[in-house]
Write a protein that holds these residues in place. Structure first.
Motif, short mmCIF file in Angstrom:
data_model
loop_
_atom_site.label_atom_id
_atom_site.label_comp_id
_atom_site.label_asym_id
_atom_site.label_seq_id
_atom_site.Cartn_x
_atom_site.Cartn_y
_atom_site.Cartn_z
N PHE A 109 0.84 -1.22 0.00
CA PHE A 109 0.00 0.00 0.00
C PHE A 109 0.86 1.26 0.00
O PHE A 109 0.43 2.31 -0.47
N THR A 110 2.11 1.15 0.52
CA THR A 110 2.98 2.34 0.57
C THR A 110 3.43 2.79 -0.83
O THR A 110 3.97 3.88 -0.97
N HIS A 167 3.61 12.84 -9.85
CA HIS A 167 2.22 13.13 -9.47
C HIS A 167 1.61 14.01 -10.57
O HIS A 167 2.19 15.04 -10.92
N ASP A 221 8.54 13.77 -6.97
CA ASP A 221 8.80 13.69 -5.53
C ASP A 221 9.95 14.61 -5.17
O ASP A 221 10.96 14.68 -5.87
N GLU A 248 -0.05 4.92 -1.65
CA GLU A 248 -0.50 5.95 -0.71
C GLU A 248 0.03 7.35 -1.06
O GLU A 248 -0.69 8.34 -0.88
N PRO A 249 1.26 7.49 -1.57
CA PRO A 249 1.74 8.84 -1.91
C PRO A 249 1.04 9.47 -3.11
O PRO A 249 1.31 10.64 -3.43
N GLY A 250 0.17 8.71 -3.80
CA GLY A 250 -0.62 9.31 -4.88
C GLY A 250 0.10 9.47 -6.22
O GLY A 250 -0.14 10.44 -6.94
N THR A 278 -6.43 6.93 -8.36
CA THR A 278 -6.29 5.70 -7.58
C THR A 278 -6.34 6.04 -6.09
O THR A 278 -6.10 7.19 -5.70
N MET A 279 -6.61 5.04 -5.28
CA MET A 279 -6.71 5.26 -3.82
C MET A 279 -6.46 3.94 -3.10
O MET A 279 -6.89 2.89 -3.56
N VAL A 280 -5.78 4.02 -1.96
CA VAL A 280 -5.71 2.85 -1.08
C VAL A 280 -7.04 2.73 -0.35
O VAL A 280 -7.63 3.75 0.04
#
Lengths: 180, 180
Positions: free
Chosen positions: B10-11, B152, B162, B14-16, B37-39
């Motif tokens: 999931f990590t 992103h 990032d 999670e940052p998108g 997208t989404m966790v």
């Protein structure tokens, strides 16, 4: 805060930032830190994952309203603080020195210190997967703010700040919604 | 690619980050660029917004499988290219010089050039909001890769790389799932 055209509001969540979500249950306001969010439609519609484990969830379900506030790098410790205590026993606006501002269409407050705020109405709830569907109804940005770098949660207790901006508008033009 | 424990997968989302999603319809593989997208759960479960407007959607619905691949900054022009043409008339692996690798549990391929890949099964579909729910079943990372900065999408044709990493593991400890 300056009004942002609603058709641009999805660009606040598309990069995947950590957000603060405010609610107002009729008596008091609360804030939660959420990083499980997604754009669902340009109008804009958003999905967030939340449920009874968040104190704010009851107010969101009852009032069918919330505000998604977008914090920046300078607010990291407030974001972590808000995310690691509960509205059951804490006035988070007071504790973290965040300033509630009246919203235009919902009772949940904007957060003055944030880069942007999106007023939302709850339009659906998928109980099986704990996904709340939100319609954005008004959006605001602090145009004067200098620090504009958003934060991204990794999920392991680390965060990533926005870095370099890369422009591919020309190549993407055919895929972008009108007016964005 | 080196196996990543599933409870850490999931990590990656999670940052998108912008992601590439691969499918295999029985005849050929395809790729689409997705930033919605989404966790949904740590196990991990993910949500992505997609529908019949994406050529890959038919294969995903039919096979109930896909791979979420995580590209990095150096792959931006491939990400934009994949997102601005269609699998109806383009072999995107060939056109963008991306290398399909066999996955362990699904027929959709991993992408060798990406930082990480998550093999997924489709476990639900919310037609009303065009949300596909995915269960991650295996995850892989390129441990040797030097460029690890994710991308992103802003949604206006610009992208953000990032930037600086900020450590708040100590303050977040009580909220993190075990072993992450």
């Amino acid at each position: 805060m300056k009004k942002l055209p609603l058709n641009k509001a999805f660009t606040l969540l598309e990069p995947g930032p950590v957000v603060l979500v405010t609610t107002h249950d009729g008596l008091q306001s609360n804030i939660m830190t959420i990083s499980w969010t997604m754009v669902v439609d340009f109008t804009p519609v958003f999905a967030i994952t939340t449920g009874p484990w968040n104190h704010s969830f009851a107010a969101m379900r009852k009032t069918k309203e919330c505000v998604i506030a977008i914090p920046t790098v300078d607010l990291l410790d407030k974001v972590v603080g808000v995310g690691t205590c509960s509205g059951t026993d804490t006035d988070k606006f007071a504790k973290f020195k965040l300033t509630p501002l009246p919203a235009s269409q919902v009772k949940a407050p904007l957060i003055k210190e944030c880069l942007a705020n999106i007023e939302c109405r709850v339009i659906d709830y998928n109980k099986k997967h704990s996904i709340v569907i939100l319609q954005g109804v008004a959006a605001w940005v602090d145009a004067a703010r200098k620090e504009r770098r958003m934060l991204h949660a990794v999920g392991d207790g680390t965060f990533i700040a926005d870095g370099r901006k890369l422009d591919r508008r020309q190549a993407m033009r055919a895929k972008l919604p009108a007016g964005v």
